[in-house]
Design an enzyme around this catalytic site. Structure first.
Site, PDB file in Angstrom:
ATOM      1  N   SER A  24       0.476   8.318   1.165  1.00  0.00           N
ATOM      2  CA  SER A  24       1.274   7.427   0.325  1.00  0.00           C
ATOM      3  C   SER A  24       1.799   8.178  -0.898  1.00  0.00           C
ATOM      4  CB  SER A  24       0.440   6.189  -0.050  1.00  0.00           C
ATOM      5  OG  SER A  24       1.266   5.179  -0.572  1.00  0.00           O
TER       6      SER A  24
ATOM      7  N   ASP B 219       4.902  -0.025   8.835  1.00  0.00           N
ATOM      8  CA  ASP B 219       4.564   0.109   7.412  1.00  0.00           C
ATOM      9  C   ASP B 219       5.529  -0.723   6.568  1.00  0.00           C
ATOM     10  OD1 ASP B 219       3.992   0.962   4.797  1.00  0.00           O
ATOM     11  OD2 ASP B 219       3.587   3.022   5.440  1.00  0.00           O
TER      12      ASP B 219
ATOM     13  N   HIS C  75       0.673   0.458   6.817  1.00  0.00           N
ATOM     14  CA  HIS C  75       0.438   1.475   5.787  1.00  0.00           C
ATOM     15  C   HIS C  75      -1.043   1.848   5.809  1.00  0.00           C
ATOM     16  CE1 HIS C  75       1.727   3.701   2.268  1.00  0.00           C
ATOM     17  NE2 HIS C  75       0.684   3.254   1.595  1.00  0.00           N
TER      18      HIS C  75
END
Length: 145
Positions: free
Chosen positions: A51, A104, A135
């Site tokens: 991320s 995601d 995610h």
């Protein structure tokens, strides 16, 4: 959203935290330097993250002064895209692995695609792998097939 740096949003025209990104990048570069000083070759060093950490890993890896072994960005995106590659030439051939979930919603898969496309403009050694997940990470990503 605070992370390694302040994140004001993910749209292409959003302001970036230049100072925060610079400080976080210096921190990662210092970590790499410490490993090199301990006897680990830069060529045997892999920088990676997930991320916002993956976005930082991509930027820090691409701007590091010596060629690295590889760079990994999982469910990430490209920081400072208008400044790359700039003067940073050491990692223009470094292998880059991008893993991204197709479901995601936080960092959409299109960001992974756009990141791969942007990096391929100056480094052809980019692989984007997609996974049917949100995610998150999965064993196939962690153990890179």
């Amino acid at each position: 959203m605070p992370a390694w740096y302040d994140l004001f949003g993910l749209s292409p025209d959003v302001q970036e935290d230049d100072d925060g990104i610079a400080n976080a990048t210096k921190y990662v570069h210092d970590l790499i330097d410490a490993e090199i000083n301990a006897g680990i070759s830069a060529k045997r060093t892999v920088v990676g993250g997930f991320s916002t950490g993956g976005a930082l890993a991509l930027y820090a890896g691409l701007t590091y002064k010596e060629p690295l072994g590889a760079i990994v960005g999982l469910s990430s995106f490209l920081l400072q895209r208008n400044k790359l590659p700039g003067e940073h030439k050491a990692n223009l051939q470094t292998p880059i692995f991008l893993g991204h979930g197709t479901e995601d919603l936080l960092v959409p898969f299109t960001f992974g695609q756009l990141t791969a496309d942007a990096i391929k403009q100056f480094n052809p050694n980019v692989e984007l792998h997609s996974y049917p997940m949100d995610h998150n990470i999965c064993p196939q990503v962690v153990f890179i097939e």
